[in-house]
Design an enzyme around this catalytic site. Structure first.
Site, short mmCIF file in Angstrom:
data_model
loop_
_atom_site.label_atom_id
_atom_site.label_comp_id
_atom_site.label_asym_id
_atom_site.label_seq_id
_atom_site.Cartn_x
_atom_site.Cartn_y
_atom_site.Cartn_z
N ASP A 243 0.82 -1.21 0.00
CA ASP A 243 0.00 0.00 0.00
C ASP A 243 0.86 1.27 0.00
O ASP A 243 0.66 2.16 0.83
CB ASP A 243 -0.93 0.03 1.22
CG ASP A 243 -1.76 -1.24 1.36
OD1 ASP A 243 -2.07 -1.84 0.32
OD2 ASP A 243 -2.09 -1.61 2.50
N GLU B 181 -10.48 0.40 -3.35
CA GLU B 181 -9.60 0.63 -2.21
C GLU B 181 -8.56 1.69 -2.55
O GLU B 181 -8.32 2.01 -3.71
CB GLU B 181 -8.88 -0.67 -1.83
CG GLU B 181 -9.81 -1.79 -1.42
CD GLU B 181 -9.07 -3.10 -1.19
OE1 GLU B 181 -7.91 -3.21 -1.62
OE2 GLU B 181 -9.66 -4.01 -0.59
#
Length: 450
Positions: free
Chosen positions: A15, A187
């Site tokens: 991420d 996301e």
């Protein structure tokens, strides 16, 4: 010309989020149940990266006690504005939904110290923050759709933040439900403004094989947003399970000093079958703009093994891409522990640690006597010297850990000279071996499952 090798940050650095301050680049990653949390890196050229600190690095800043694997600190966003670094992130406890939530922290130095968390009145996960050129600040994130048209549909919301009070104000705007009909789990949304147009970059498809990057644009920060006809603008799912990199997604954009654009994103390198034991790693791809849309990895359409970075600095002595291998001594920022900082569990002594025994084990979501570093290479030899005076029922050794359910231990105990135990959610097995209780052990790390 200097070449960046992918992955840019090998090992479990998922991420990625990036920002530029003058000629300096800063990058942060998720850390889940590992502490110190949210590692922060610095670079002058997007090629050579040095870890400079963590956002969560002291007792009392955040409580991760009891949080199981795949919970903890999710998907930070790192930004800089008017001399202050901002991080917004989510603390997730999958066993207790009333615990945690979205928060922000600030610092004047990306290396820290960072503030205590300010909790935001926002549900969902993966918050991001955007500083508009009119002085307004906007927080955005993702959550399950309130009125879903299909199973696991999510929505991206945008709401204004008062930077003085650090509180969300004004109405909430739902701006995105996904690029494709039936798509799941939007996301890691990030807003960027380029030539007066707002761009929403988001991951979709779930953080696994079907992961992808999509983009939408609007004339106003609150929408309406229109998706690119090229969505998804980057994915590897069409390459099959045999691809050298899978699960590509969760991208963040940055404009370099020379005006060029780049994206950092996550992906996994499978080996030993369809296993990606190194976790989700950070990769780099170039970005160009065509017809008002970003094109990631132009002319290639996939994450390359190497990326030419024309403005990169000449290689410097001691510079490393993603962290050096070799001896890992106390004080190295790569040391990590489970749910509490290493300094709370152990005392540095010379080139090693004094690590007192603790009652918790690796098979439960507690804080065992465990210190580790991320595995960064597919083929790695690990050497460790362990010494201990053990009582009955106690053991000491080396472990390869993925979760409470999946880890491998090479250990010494009083009742057996030594052993190897592979522990999984299914019944475990032990393979005894003849090794001394103290000394230097050499083990080759095997695949331990996806």
């Amino acid at each position: 010309m200097t070449v960046a090798r992918n992955p840019l940050l090998p090992g479990c650095y998922p991420d990625p989020t990036i920002c530029r301050v003058g000629e300096d680049y800063y990058l942060a990653c998720s850390s889940f149940e590992y502490v110190p949390g949210l590692p922060v890196f610095h670079s002058r050229d997007l090629v050579s990266w040095e870890q400079i600190g963590h956002v969560v690095d002291r007792p009392g800043q955040l409580d991760l006690d009891g949080i199981a694997s795949s919970g903890g600190l999710y998907a930070p966003t790192l930004r800089h504005h008017d001399g202050v670094f901002w991080v917004v992130c989510t603390l997730v406890d999958q066993q207790d939904e009333t615990r945690g939530g979205n928060f922000l922290m600030t610092a004047t130095d990306a290396a820290g110290p960072w503030s205590d968390p300010v909790w935001l009145d926002a549900d969902g996960i993966d918050p991001s923050i955007f500083f508009d050129d009119d002085g307004r600040v906007w927080v955005h994130g993702t959550r399950p759709a309130r009125e879903p048209a299909w199973h696991d549909q999510t929505e991206v919301w945008v709401r204004e933040l008062d930077p003085a009070t650090k509180a969300l104000v004004g109405p909430e705007h739902v701006v995105w439900n996904g690029a494709l009909t039936g798509v799941v789990w939007a996301e890691g949304p990030h807003l960027h403004k380029v030539d007066g147009t707002y761009y929403l970059v988001a991951a979709e498809g779930g953080t696994e094989f079907h992961h992808a990057v999509s983009v939408a644009r609007a004339d106003s920060v609150t929408g309406p947003y229109v998706g690119s006809k090229g969505n998804p603008i980057l994915t590897h799912r069409h390459l099959g399970h045999g691809s050298d990199v899978i699960g590509v997604g969760h991208a963040d954009l940055v404009q370099a000093v020379d005006g060029s654009w780049w994206a950092v994103l996550l992906g996994m390198r499978p080996y030993g079958g369809y296993h990606y034991n190194l976790g989700r790693e950070t990769f780099l791809v170039p970005v160009v703009w065509e017809d008002g849309w970003p094109v990631l990895a132009p002319g290639v359409g996939r994450v390359p093994a190497e990326v030419d970075v024309p403005f990169a600095l000449p290689a410097r002595a001691g510079a490393a891409q993603g962290g050096a291998s070799g001896v890992v001594r106390p004080g190295d920022l790569r040391w990590t522990a489970l749910r509490r900082p290493p300094a709370q569990l152990a005392t540095a002594r010379g080139d090693g640690w004094d690590l007192p025994l603790r009652p918790a084990t690796l098979s439960e979501p507690g804080t065992p006597a465990f210190l580790g570093v991320r595995q960064q290479h597919q083929d790695v030899d690990v050497r460790a010297t362990v010494r201990a005076d053990l009582a009955a029922g106690e053991d000491v050794g080396v472990a390869v850990r993925q979760s409470e359910d999946d880890h491998v231990r090479l250990f010494a105990a009083v009742t057996a000279a030594a052993g190897v135990r592979r522990e999984r959610s299914s019944p475990s097995t032990a393979e005894p071996a003849s090794r001394p209780r103290s000394g230097s052990w050499r083990c080759r790390v095997p695949p331990t499952g996806p």
